[in-house]
Motif scaffolding. Structure first.
Motif, PDB file in Angstrom:
ATOM      1  N   SER A 112       0.861  -1.175   0.000  1.00  0.00           N
ATOM      2  CA  SER A 112       0.000   0.000   0.000  1.00  0.00           C
ATOM      3  C   SER A 112       0.898   1.225   0.000  1.00  0.00           C
ATOM      4  CB  SER A 112      -0.870  -0.030   1.244  1.00  0.00           C
ATOM      5  OG  SER A 112      -1.660   1.101   1.311  1.00  0.00           O
ATOM      6  N   PRO A 113       0.559   2.360  -0.553  1.00  0.00           N
ATOM      7  CA  PRO A 113      -0.723   2.586  -1.197  1.00  0.00           C
ATOM      8  C   PRO A 113      -0.669   2.221  -2.679  1.00  0.00           C
ATOM      9  CG  PRO A 113       0.472   4.650  -0.994  1.00  0.00           C
ATOM     10  CD  PRO A 113       1.358   3.581  -0.441  1.00  0.00           C
ATOM     11  N   LYS A 114      -1.634   1.432  -3.064  1.00  0.00           N
ATOM     12  CA  LYS A 114      -1.758   1.038  -4.465  1.00  0.00           C
ATOM     13  C   LYS A 114      -3.217   1.146  -4.859  1.00  0.00           C
ATOM     14  CE  LYS A 114       2.267  -0.008  -5.989  1.00  0.00           C
ATOM     15  NZ  LYS A 114       2.806   0.667  -7.172  1.00  0.00           N
ATOM     16  N   PRO A 115      -3.516   1.816  -5.904  1.00  0.00           N
ATOM     17  CA  PRO A 115      -4.906   2.045  -6.245  1.00  0.00           C
ATOM     18  C   PRO A 115      -5.606   0.839  -6.864  1.00  0.00           C
ATOM     19  CG  PRO A 115      -3.479   3.079  -7.851  1.00  0.00           C
ATOM     20  CD  PRO A 115      -2.596   2.498  -6.823  1.00  0.00           C
ATOM     21  N   ILE A 117      -5.758  -2.435  -5.884  1.00  0.00           N
ATOM     22  CA  ILE A 117      -5.974  -3.627  -5.072  1.00  0.00           C
ATOM     23  C   ILE A 117      -7.298  -4.289  -5.454  1.00  0.00           C
ATOM     24  CG2 ILE A 117      -6.414  -4.452  -2.731  1.00  0.00           C
ATOM     25  CD1 ILE A 117      -4.573  -2.186  -1.774  1.00  0.00           C
ATOM     26  N   LEU A 118      -8.321  -3.435  -5.574  1.00  0.00           N
ATOM     27  CA  LEU A 118      -9.644  -3.990  -5.916  1.00  0.00           C
ATOM     28  C   LEU A 118      -9.606  -4.724  -7.248  1.00  0.00           C
ATOM     29  CD1 LEU A 118     -12.573  -1.536  -5.220  1.00  0.00           C
ATOM     30  CD2 LEU A 118     -12.304  -3.882  -4.471  1.00  0.00           C
ATOM     31  N   HIS A 119      -8.961  -4.101  -8.203  1.00  0.00           N
ATOM     32  CA  HIS A 119      -8.927  -4.740  -9.505  1.00  0.00           C
ATOM     33  C   HIS A 119      -8.127  -6.027  -9.472  1.00  0.00           C
ATOM     34  CE1 HIS A 119     -10.307  -0.746 -10.824  1.00  0.00           C
ATOM     35  NE2 HIS A 119     -10.998  -1.503 -11.645  1.00  0.00           N
ATOM     36  N   LEU A 122     -10.593  -8.402  -8.071  1.00  0.00           N
ATOM     37  CA  LEU A 122     -11.767  -8.641  -8.898  1.00  0.00           C
ATOM     38  C   LEU A 122     -11.430  -9.292 -10.235  1.00  0.00           C
ATOM     39  CD1 LEU A 122     -13.465  -5.302  -8.020  1.00  0.00           C
ATOM     40  CD2 LEU A 122     -14.065  -7.565  -7.210  1.00  0.00           C
ATOM     41  N   GLN A 124      -9.372 -11.445 -10.509  1.00  0.00           N
ATOM     42  CA  GLN A 124      -8.838 -12.751 -10.139  1.00  0.00           C
ATOM     43  C   GLN A 124      -7.324 -12.809 -10.327  1.00  0.00           C
ATOM     44  OE1 GLN A 124     -11.261 -15.640  -9.148  1.00  0.00           O
ATOM     45  NE2 GLN A 124     -11.918 -13.590  -8.575  1.00  0.00           N
ATOM     46  N   PHE A 128      -7.356 -15.247  -2.268  1.00  0.00           N
ATOM     47  CA  PHE A 128      -6.807 -15.819  -1.039  1.00  0.00           C
ATOM     48  C   PHE A 128      -7.847 -16.719  -0.387  1.00  0.00           C
ATOM     49  CE2 PHE A 128      -9.107 -13.764   2.374  1.00  0.00           C
ATOM     50  CZ  PHE A 128      -9.666 -12.662   1.736  1.00  0.00           C
ATOM     51  N   GLU A 129      -7.334 -17.604   0.416  1.00  0.00           N
ATOM     52  CA  GLU A 129      -8.243 -18.462   1.170  1.00  0.00           C
ATOM     53  C   GLU A 129      -7.734 -18.518   2.602  1.00  0.00           C
ATOM     54  OE1 GLU A 129      -9.939 -21.530  -0.853  1.00  0.00           O
ATOM     55  OE2 GLU A 129     -10.561 -22.671   0.910  1.00  0.00           O
ATOM     56  N   LEU A 132      -8.151 -13.441   6.713  1.00  0.00           N
ATOM     57  CA  LEU A 132      -7.733 -12.175   6.098  1.00  0.00           C
ATOM     58  C   LEU A 132      -6.814 -11.370   7.019  1.00  0.00           C
ATOM     59  CD1 LEU A 132      -8.108 -10.212   3.708  1.00  0.00           C
ATOM     60  CD2 LEU A 132     -10.171  -9.380   4.818  1.00  0.00           C
ATOM     61  N   SER A 136      -3.406  -9.231   6.328  1.00  0.00           N
ATOM     62  CA  SER A 136      -3.276  -7.812   6.679  1.00  0.00           C
ATOM     63  C   SER A 136      -1.982  -7.567   7.456  1.00  0.00           C
ATOM     64  CB  SER A 136      -4.466  -7.347   7.524  1.00  0.00           C
ATOM     65  OG  SER A 136      -5.644  -7.430   6.779  1.00  0.00           O
ATOM     66  N   ALA A 139       0.902  -7.801   5.118  1.00  0.00           N
ATOM     67  CA  ALA A 139       0.950  -6.607   4.266  1.00  0.00           C
ATOM     68  C   ALA A 139       1.507  -5.410   5.030  1.00  0.00           C
ATOM     69  CB  ALA A 139      -0.447  -6.286   3.734  1.00  0.00           C
ATOM     70  N   THR A 143       4.752  -3.501   3.816  1.00  0.00           N
ATOM     71  CA  THR A 143       4.665  -2.063   3.557  1.00  0.00           C
ATOM     72  C   THR A 143       5.724  -1.310   4.359  1.00  0.00           C
ATOM     73  OG1 THR A 143       2.313  -2.291   3.171  1.00  0.00           O
ATOM     74  CG2 THR A 143       3.097  -0.074   3.578  1.00  0.00           C
TER      75      THR A 143
ATOM     76  N   TRP B 106      -4.907  -2.435   8.940  1.00  0.00           N
ATOM     77  CA  TRP B 106      -3.578  -2.878   9.413  1.00  0.00           C
ATOM     78  C   TRP B 106      -2.485  -2.598   8.372  1.00  0.00           C
ATOM     79  CZ3 TRP B 106      -3.186  -8.076  12.549  1.00  0.00           C
ATOM     80  CH2 TRP B 106      -1.990  -8.079  13.282  1.00  0.00           C
ATOM     81  N   PRO B 107      -2.675  -2.976   7.103  1.00  0.00           N
ATOM     82  CA  PRO B 107      -1.599  -2.726   6.137  1.00  0.00           C
ATOM     83  C   PRO B 107      -1.260  -1.245   5.994  1.00  0.00           C
ATOM     84  CG  PRO B 107      -3.253  -4.198   5.208  1.00  0.00           C
ATOM     85  CD  PRO B 107      -3.819  -3.645   6.470  1.00  0.00           C
ATOM     86  N   GLU B 145     -13.845 -13.670  11.166  1.00  0.00           N
ATOM     87  CA  GLU B 145     -13.050 -14.886  11.285  1.00  0.00           C
ATOM     88  C   GLU B 145     -13.728 -15.940  12.152  1.00  0.00           C
ATOM     89  OE1 GLU B 145     -10.831 -15.532   9.263  1.00  0.00           O
ATOM     90  OE2 GLU B 145     -10.787 -13.501   8.485  1.00  0.00           O
ATOM     91  N   ARG B 148     -16.132 -17.455   9.786  1.00  0.00           N
ATOM     92  CA  ARG B 148     -15.460 -18.304   8.789  1.00  0.00           C
ATOM     93  C   ARG B 148     -15.117 -19.677   9.388  1.00  0.00           C
ATOM     94  NH1 ARG B 148     -12.580 -16.255   4.741  1.00  0.00           N
ATOM     95  NH2 ARG B 148     -11.902 -14.433   5.908  1.00  0.00           N
ATOM     96  N   GLU B 345      -8.250   1.993   2.439  1.00  0.00           N
ATOM     97  CA  GLU B 345      -8.061   2.571   1.108  1.00  0.00           C
ATOM     98  C   GLU B 345      -8.898   1.844   0.047  1.00  0.00           C
ATOM     99  OE1 GLU B 345      -4.081   2.247  -0.409  1.00  0.00           O
ATOM    100  OE2 GLU B 345      -4.242   4.246  -1.229  1.00  0.00           O
ATOM    101  N   THR B 346      -8.918   0.536   0.132  1.00  0.00           N
ATOM    102  CA  THR B 346      -9.669  -0.235  -0.861  1.00  0.00           C
ATOM    103  C   THR B 346     -11.147   0.131  -0.820  1.00  0.00           C
ATOM    104  OG1 THR B 346      -8.148  -2.019  -0.392  1.00  0.00           O
ATOM    105  CG2 THR B 346     -10.072  -2.573  -1.686  1.00  0.00           C
TER     106      THR B 346
END
Lengths: 152, 819
Positions: A112-115, A117-119, A122, A124, A128-129, A132, A136, A139, A143, B106-107, B145, B148, B345-346
């Motif tokens: 981050s910061p990266k604009p 992330i969503l794309h 989305l 694909q 992740f599985e 989360l 974080s 990340a 960062t 967090w990130p 979580e 999940r 941000e996202t």
């Protein structure tokens, strides 16, 4: 104290500088080749030489698996009792598994910061599985290294 | 009988020039920068780590945790506001709820202060506290979580995490509801505590205690514990005000602090005896809710009704002037705006620029169905007109059979002057819609708006109105690609509903679409149910329960179904684009046979490149929602009815029904940015239309537009709707009257809600290009208000391109061209 001695014997500070340079080059490159390898090497070294950063993994036990879609890259990062072990093999019982299209997509996803992330998610490019929150935390650490390198 | 005694309902003699305190506080407010406040996260974590007794029942653990935070919460006075208490320890704070989504930043802990889009300040020390102490504790414990793990990472959760199918806000909150503070104002917290103690004592006599008795006992104990935390906070405020008063030299400020000390020493523990006490009691109660639950659309409700008797009594007894009342109302408005959401941000892409949407509702009718507009209604309208702040989210109920034309036109005037607020709500359809949901008439008449546009019987109905935000374009694309979406590649996501190129009729496509829709709604509802169950185990809500009718009588927490009425809301993104796509398929493929389904799909995949002729046909010739084309009317009505029947057949974990709604916050922009080209001619990446509003440029005539939207059966929209309209200008009395007539006509046609932006294409384009010229430009997005400068570029473009109508002619104004 022991860690300080090991830092000297193992030339960790010198190797850290080299790893920072490699990470910087990777951040600036188009394809971000070897991003994961470079990131984890730098992370391992900084854990050794930077007490404040090491605090991130005190009492932290976690298993991460990063794989690209065609299976040609498989990297496991296991945090255990203040240490990080990296291996190029698949592991089970992960807290989070990240599957990415290429290392550029993974880099954009983690740092981050990266604009986009969503794309990345989305389209694909990265999926992740698992938990989360582990992603974080990872990340955040990545960062921190990015900021450390780019602010030099 | 009218309760309006003001000589001038516009209160024009009161301006920011003679309301010094409001002018000063407003300036401070607009200069404040958003800061992350770690205080709540710190104390909640500290309690659970060091003081928690795991043997305690969940509701008691929750009560003790919240009590611990409230008792330790900072008593700060960041400005000269006349009302004591702050949502956070910062002047403009974003509180953190680690039980829910706080870990998503967090990130960004080291970059959030400096990020380009809506930065939120966070000190190094606070970031370290979060990184090393607070967040690690919650890694396995937050609602997402726990859910999940409990349900083995179910498919519905994976769909949610892909973000383009639906958003399940219950992962992030217990929110979106209207508590009723009257009981606190009228009787005080000590009364409720005693009531809970009496009920506890009564049940304790049962031998043996049944499981149900034990649950009730726990609930009543929890209520006492958590409410005592609020009194502790008020007492801390009182003490801090006294101490601070000793240090200030300004006699006015000194007196104000002494007054606050006196007020907080009495309320909310005891009944309020003055308007000032009532306002502060209400505010501290509102703060306390955010100590327990996230600051998202917790709406204080009908403040002109709740506070009126205190205002009237003080006015009648000569203790209060109109100016003082306006100052107190203005101070409350600015307090309601003292907090923002923590936004990663996202999420800025999807929700950027949103306030916390504490909705205030004015006007309408009373429990007997009579005109409820009073002097306080007009005072609140005037304060809204002067302050022009994003929050509180202002809403005016209008009953064209009972409310006066003067009231209607005064609301229009405030909209014209603020350019955006309040939103208008149709009392007659809203009340009927709630009655149709089983709400008693007198309770339906006492409805208030939740957050954006949703309806709730104040303090009686727990509606969790933002439980599901479903992207209607997702099932549309799943139908077009037989269970797959372009955005998710070759993965089979939805059921096989057939290759559309083999469909022989539109009805086959419609059936397939319904199949995908039913499946996706099933997944969204399933996840909401999972989250609901986990909420019951992990985050019961005894404090919020104390502000509702039902829980105290039943001995049952709100999250277990304690409220008098229960429901879950499901709103929909991309309604107009979906309807227009259905129209386009029916007309182009099956009626006009302009193209085959195979050709249409090829055009979509190519984003219409090489298919310009077909694209022009789809944009210009296919039927459009918002016009009187029979195909468009049929498809819009069919979709509304189908969704209504589908949701109403589902019963939630609290025993209430699901209620469909049509408002979209900024999701229509974010989700549109991520969707492929659609059969209505919308190209890939373009925003969807907002709420229930027609696609920009599709409805050329205002009258036809209002007729078709008003013609949708409001009984099928129990969750509420957001219709966004843009007028070029409202300049004089004649315009105001015309404006009022348009709204009344729309309401007589059956429309539920309408909100406005009174600004031209050119103004908005200029505001995008020169944000420094428009620092406080407020706009209605889709249900809530935002400052234009805070929105992301996609959302700004969507607002710019919204159809602008000429108020005087009702015709759409041609778009001037936009880069």
């Amino acid at each position: 104290m022991l860690n300080e001695i090991l830092n000297i014997i193992l030339f960790r500070k010198f190797r850290t500088n080299s790893a920072k340079n490699n990470f910087m080059k990777c951040l600036q490159s188009e394809l971000a080749e070897d991003f994961l390898d470079v990131l984890l090497k730098l992370m391992s070294l900084i854990f050794c030489v930077d007490k404040h950063f090491r605090r991130n993994i005190e009492n932290f036990n976690a298993r991460y698996l990063f794989m690209n879609k065609d299976g040609s890259i498989t990297v496991a990062a296991v945090f255990n009792n203040g240490k990080l072990k990296v291996s190029e093999q698949k592991i089970d019982n992960t807290d989070v598994t990240v599957i990415f299209k290429d290392e550029r997509a993974l880099m954009n996803f983690i740092l981050s910061p990266k604009p986009d992330i969503l794309h990345a998610m989305l389209n694909q490019e990265v999926t992740f599985e698992g938990n989360l929150n582990y992603l974080s935390k990872f990340a955040f650490m990545a960062t921190h290294l990015q900021l450390m390198v780019t602010k030099q | 009988m009218s309760q309006v005694m003001l000589k001038d309902i516009g209160l024009k003699e009161y301006t920011l020039d003679n309301l010094d305190i409001l002018r000063e506080l407003r300036d401070v407010h607009f200069k404040s920068r958003s800061e992350i406040c770690v205080e709540r996260a710190k104390y909640v974590t500290e309690y659970l780590r060091e003081k928690d007794n795991p043997q305690d029942a969940p509701v008691i653990r929750r009560a003790k945790t919240v009590n611990y935070f409230l008792s330790n919460k900072s008593a700060v006075f960041p400005d000269n506001n006349l009302i004591a208490g702050t949502t956070t320890s910062k002047a403009m704070g974003a509180p953190l709820y680690p039980e829910f989504f706080a870990l998503t930043i967090w990130p960004e802990l080291e970059t959030i202060s400096t990020r380009k889009s809506n930065p939120q300040l966070l000190s190094k020390e606070e970031a370290d506290l979060l990184n090393f102490e607070i967040y690690p504790f919650w890694m396995e414990r937050n609602v997402l979580e726990v859910t999940r793990k409990r349900y083995n990472n179910p498919q519905c959760m994976k769909l949610f995490e892909q973000l383009i199918f639906f958003v399940a806000s219950k992962a992030g909150c217990i929110s979106h509801t209207v508590p009723c503070y009257s009981v606190v104002l009228d009787k005080g917290l000590n009364y409720i505590i005693q009531e809970a103690a009496d009920k506890e004592s009564e049940i304790s006599k049962n031998t043996p205690l049944s499981d149900e008795d034990q649950e009730k006992l726990n609930f009543y104990k929890a209520v006492q514990t958590v409410l005592k935390g609020i009194i502790d906070y008020a007492n801390n405020l009182s003490r801090a005000a006294i101490e601070l008063s000793k240090t200030v030299s300004d006699p006015v400020r000194k007196k104000s602090l002494e007054k606050m000390a006196e007020v907080c020493g009495r309320v909310p523990a005891n009944p309020a005896s003055t308007f000032h006490e009532a306002v502060n009691s209400l505010w501290i109660s509102h703060i306390s809710i955010h100590a327990e639950n996230i600051n998202m659309a917790m709406s204080p409700g009908r403040l002109d009704q709740i506070l009126y008797k205190y205002y009237r009594k003080d006015m009648d007894e000569g203790r209060l002037t109109i100016k003082e009342a306006m100052e107190l109302v203005g101070c409350l408005w600015l307090k309601l705006a003292d907090n923002v959401n923590m936004v990663p941000e996202t999420a800025e892409e999807l929700f950027g620029g949103a306030g916390t949407a504490p909705a205030v509702t004015l006007g309408g009718v009373d429990a007997n169905g009579e005109d409820a507009v009073n002097d306080l209604t007009y005072i609140m309208l005037r304060v809204t007109e002067l302050l022009k702040t994003r929050d509180p989210s202002m809403n005016a109920r209008y009953n064209y059979e009972k409310n006066s034309k003067e009231y209607r036109d005064r609301v229009c005037e405030v909209i014209a002057n603020t350019k955006a607020v309040p939103a208008f709500h149709n009392d007659i359809t809203d009340i009927k819609t709630l009655e149709n949901q089983g709400t008693l008439t007198e309770h339906a008449r006492d409805y208030a708006i939740i957050g954006c546009v949703e309806l709730a019987s104040s303090g009686r109905s727990y509606d969790a109105s933002s439980s599901v935000m479903l992207n209607l374009v997702a099932p549309l694309e799943l139908t077009l690609y037989n269970g797959k979406r372009p955005a998710t590649g070759d993965e089979q996501i939805g059921p096989n509903t057939g290759d559309p190129s083999r469909f022989k009729s539109f009805e086959e496509f419609w059936e397939a679409f319904k199949g995908q829709l039913k499946w996706l709604i099933g997944e969204a509802v399933q996840l909401n149910e999972y989250f609901g169950k986990i909420h019951q185990e992990v985050v019961p809500t005894p404090l919020l329960s104390a502000y509702f009718e039902g829980p105290m009588e039943k001995g049952k927490d709100l999250i277990f179904g304690g409220a008098l009425y229960n429901s879950s809301g499901a709103t929909h993104i991309g309604f107009a684009d979906t309807v227009d796509s259905l129209n386009a398929i029916e007309k182009a493929v099956f009626i006009d046979k302009k193209c085959t389904f195979t050709e249409l799909l090829a055009a979509l995949k190519a984003n219409f490149q090489g298919y310009e002729s077909l694209h022009q046909y789809l944009v210009n010739k296919a039927p459009k929602y918002g016009t009187e084309d029979p195909v468009a009317i049929k498809n819009s009505q069919n979709l509304i009815c189908f969704l209504y029947e589908l949701y109403q057949s589902r019963v939630n974990y609290r025993g209430g029904k699901y209620r469909p709604a049509y408002w979209s916050m900024t999701n229509h922009s974010g989700q549109g940015g991520l969707a492929n080209a659609l059969p209505n001619g919308r190209k890939a990446g373009e925003p969807f239309a907002s709420g229930i509003t027609p696609v920009s440029g599709a409805a050329k005539e205002l009258t036809a537009c209002l007729k078709t939207i008003g013609g949708l059966d409001s009984l099928c929209i129990p969750g509420g709707e957001a219709l966004n309209l843009k007028f070029t200008t409202v300049e004089n009395e004649s315009d105001i009257e015309k404006f009022g007539q348009i709204i009344e006509s729309y309401f007589r046609l059956g429309g539920m809600q309408v909100q406005f932006n009174i600004m031209s294409y050119e103004t908005l384009i200029d505001a995008k290009n020169h944000p420094e010229k428009y620092p406080g430009l407020m706009v209605r997005v889709s249900g809530y208000s935002a400052y234009f400068k805070d929105l992301n570029d996609k959302m700004k473009d969507e607002l710019i391109k919204r159809t602008e109508y000429n108020l005087r002619t009702g015709a759409a104004v041609p778009f001037p061209g936009f880069k």
